[in-house]
Design a protein around this motif. Sequence first.
Motif, PDB file in Angstrom:
ATOM      1  N   MET A 160       0.978  -1.229  -0.024  1.00  0.00           N
ATOM      2  CA  MET A 160      -0.044   0.090   0.134  1.00  0.00           C
ATOM      3  C   MET A 160       0.946   1.189  -0.113  1.00  0.00           C
ATOM      4  SD  MET A 160      -3.000  -0.747   2.574  1.00  0.00           S
ATOM      5  CE  MET A 160      -4.015  -1.970   2.721  1.00  0.00           C
ATOM      6  N   GLY A 161       0.616   2.037  -0.750  1.00  0.00           N
ATOM      7  CA  GLY A 161       1.049   3.549  -0.689  1.00  0.00           C
ATOM      8  C   GLY A 161       1.047   4.306   0.448  1.00  0.00           C
ATOM      9  N   LEU A 162       1.765   5.372   0.657  1.00  0.00           N
ATOM     10  CA  LEU A 162       1.728   6.304   1.738  1.00  0.00           C
ATOM     11  C   LEU A 162       0.473   6.848   2.148  1.00  0.00           C
ATOM     12  CD1 LEU A 162       3.604   7.707   3.816  1.00  0.00           C
ATOM     13  CD2 LEU A 162       3.632   9.620   2.179  1.00  0.00           C
ATOM     14  N   PHE A 163      -0.515   7.084   1.400  1.00  0.00           N
ATOM     15  CA  PHE A 163      -1.596   7.686   1.738  1.00  0.00           C
ATOM     16  C   PHE A 163      -2.744   6.757   1.616  1.00  0.00           C
ATOM     17  CE2 PHE A 163       1.004  11.351   0.948  1.00  0.00           C
ATOM     18  CZ  PHE A 163       0.905  11.913   2.277  1.00  0.00           C
ATOM     19  N   SER A 164      -2.638   5.622   1.116  1.00  0.00           N
ATOM     20  CA  SER A 164      -3.524   4.510   0.720  1.00  0.00           C
ATOM     21  C   SER A 164      -4.206   3.972   2.007  1.00  0.00           C
ATOM     22  CB  SER A 164      -3.310   3.470  -0.235  1.00  0.00           C
ATOM     23  OG  SER A 164      -2.346   2.786   0.384  1.00  0.00           O
ATOM     24  N   ARG A 165      -5.386   3.512   2.168  1.00  0.00           N
ATOM     25  CA  ARG A 165      -6.061   3.072   3.206  1.00  0.00           C
ATOM     26  C   ARG A 165      -6.526   1.645   2.969  1.00  0.00           C
ATOM     27  NH1 ARG A 165      -9.735   7.063   6.552  1.00  0.00           N
ATOM     28  NH2 ARG A 165     -10.066   4.927   7.116  1.00  0.00           N
ATOM     29  N   LYS A 166      -6.475   0.641   3.980  1.00  0.00           N
ATOM     30  CA  LYS A 166      -7.011  -0.565   3.946  1.00  0.00           C
ATOM     31  C   LYS A 166      -8.399  -0.589   3.679  1.00  0.00           C
ATOM     32  CE  LYS A 166      -6.479  -4.873   6.187  1.00  0.00           C
ATOM     33  NZ  LYS A 166      -5.766  -5.832   7.233  1.00  0.00           N
ATOM     34  N   PRO A 167      -8.848  -1.484   2.696  1.00  0.00           N
ATOM     35  CA  PRO A 167     -10.243  -1.535   2.273  1.00  0.00           C
ATOM     36  C   PRO A 167     -11.288  -1.680   3.647  1.00  0.00           C
ATOM     37  CG  PRO A 167      -9.058  -3.244   0.997  1.00  0.00           C
ATOM     38  CD  PRO A 167      -8.125  -2.498   2.152  1.00  0.00           C
ATOM     39  N   LYS A 168     -12.523  -1.354   3.629  1.00  0.00           N
ATOM     40  CA  LYS A 168     -13.358  -1.461   4.551  1.00  0.00           C
ATOM     41  C   LYS A 168     -13.469  -3.084   4.862  1.00  0.00           C
ATOM     42  CE  LYS A 168     -16.123   1.414   6.010  1.00  0.00           C
ATOM     43  NZ  LYS A 168     -17.491   2.211   5.757  1.00  0.00           N
ATOM     44  N   LEU A 169     -13.836  -3.461   5.975  1.00  0.00           N
ATOM     45  CA  LEU A 169     -14.261  -4.905   6.609  1.00  0.00           C
ATOM     46  C   LEU A 169     -15.488  -5.136   5.778  1.00  0.00           C
ATOM     47  CD1 LEU A 169     -13.652  -7.296   8.479  1.00  0.00           C
ATOM     48  CD2 LEU A 169     -15.221  -6.082  10.059  1.00  0.00           C
ATOM     49  N   PRO A 170     -15.273  -6.260   4.889  1.00  0.00           N
ATOM     50  CA  PRO A 170     -16.562  -6.810   4.049  1.00  0.00           C
ATOM     51  C   PRO A 170     -17.744  -7.164   5.220  1.00  0.00           C
ATOM     52  CG  PRO A 170     -14.350  -8.029   3.361  1.00  0.00           C
ATOM     53  CD  PRO A 170     -14.311  -6.933   4.834  1.00  0.00           C
ATOM     54  N   PRO A 171     -18.696  -6.775   4.868  1.00  0.00           N
ATOM     55  CA  PRO A 171     -19.942  -6.974   5.670  1.00  0.00           C
ATOM     56  C   PRO A 171     -20.127  -8.320   6.070  1.00  0.00           C
ATOM     57  CG  PRO A 171     -20.683  -5.606   3.895  1.00  0.00           C
ATOM     58  CD  PRO A 171     -19.252  -6.089   3.488  1.00  0.00           C
ATOM     59  N   ALA A 172     -19.773  -9.616   5.098  1.00  0.00           N
ATOM     60  CA  ALA A 172     -19.836 -10.731   5.679  1.00  0.00           C
ATOM     61  C   ALA A 172     -18.850 -11.100   6.715  1.00  0.00           C
ATOM     62  CB  ALA A 172     -19.621 -11.717   4.472  1.00  0.00           C
ATOM     63  N   ASP A 173     -17.888 -10.471   6.927  1.00  0.00           N
ATOM     64  CA  ASP A 173     -16.785 -10.875   7.952  1.00  0.00           C
ATOM     65  C   ASP A 173     -17.076  -9.798   9.086  1.00  0.00           C
ATOM     66  OD1 ASP A 173     -15.323 -12.640   6.540  1.00  0.00           O
ATOM     67  OD2 ASP A 173     -14.335 -10.945   5.613  1.00  0.00           O
ATOM     68  N   ARG A 174     -17.941  -9.097   9.091  1.00  0.00           N
ATOM     69  CA  ARG A 174     -18.316  -8.151  10.370  1.00  0.00           C
ATOM     70  C   ARG A 174     -18.833  -8.870  11.358  1.00  0.00           C
ATOM     71  NH1 ARG A 174     -18.061  -2.608  10.665  1.00  0.00           N
ATOM     72  NH2 ARG A 174     -19.609  -1.520  12.271  1.00  0.00           N
ATOM     73  N   PRO A 175     -18.181  -8.898  12.710  1.00  0.00           N
ATOM     74  CA  PRO A 175     -19.022  -9.640  13.770  1.00  0.00           C
ATOM     75  C   PRO A 175     -20.251  -8.889  14.332  1.00  0.00           C
ATOM     76  CG  PRO A 175     -16.975  -8.287  14.580  1.00  0.00           C
ATOM     77  CD  PRO A 175     -17.168  -8.124  12.996  1.00  0.00           C
ATOM     78  N   PRO A 176     -20.961  -9.481  15.353  1.00  0.00           N
ATOM     79  CA  PRO A 176     -21.966  -8.864  15.810  1.00  0.00           C
ATOM     80  C   PRO A 176     -21.797  -7.929  16.743  1.00  0.00           C
ATOM     81  CG  PRO A 176     -21.810 -11.145  16.571  1.00  0.00           C
ATOM     82  CD  PRO A 176     -20.762 -10.868  15.633  1.00  0.00           C
ATOM     83  N   LEU A 177     -21.320  -6.673  16.409  1.00  0.00           N
ATOM     84  CA  LEU A 177     -21.013  -5.416  17.344  1.00  0.00           C
ATOM     85  C   LEU A 177     -22.046  -5.105  18.245  1.00  0.00           C
ATOM     86  CD1 LEU A 177     -18.744  -3.338  14.736  1.00  0.00           C
ATOM     87  CD2 LEU A 177     -17.834  -5.344  16.243  1.00  0.00           C
TER      88      LEU A 177
END
Length: 178
Positions: A1-18
């Motif tokens: 990843m570049g200096l200003f790039s961000r990690k992609p958002k957590l895919p909805p299928a992997d999101r725990p029951p927060l």
Amino acid sequence: MGLFSRKPKLPPADRPPLAADERVLAWAAVGNGEGDGVIVASNLGLWLPGRGHRIGWHDLIKAVWSGRELTVTPAQTVVERDGYLVVTDGPAETYLLLDPGELPHQVRARVTRSVAYTERHPVPGGAARVAARRVPGVDGLTWTVRPEPGTPPDDEALLAETDRLVSVARAATAPADS
């Protein structure tokens, strides 16, 4: 990843029951990233693959980052005493993280931040660590005693001494009355 790039958002299928007041701080795919699951760090704790619940930061005895693998050791309750728990190390769990991002940093910072007091003491049969931990959303401290390996965690003489040690530690860490 570049200096200003961000990690992609957590895919909805992997999101725990927060919980309603819980937010994702960092996450990383486990193993080859093809269905092995994800580890999610939230403001309230750590979600590990294959578990339907979060482990609170105060319930992690140890977290070690090797540069490729994250190993976490959760606490296991042996006995509940008046005002504290006697705990031992649960089985350590190791996860290969190919793109860890901020996850190791968040885990270290959150586990470290949860510790308000810790001290090792000799006790009958060996030694034990008395600890007070901060729990997000809870006033006051949560107290634990962790006997070192080889020290019998349910010995009556040990428990009598840990009652005394926790009482002394509580008094020493209590806020002074103004």
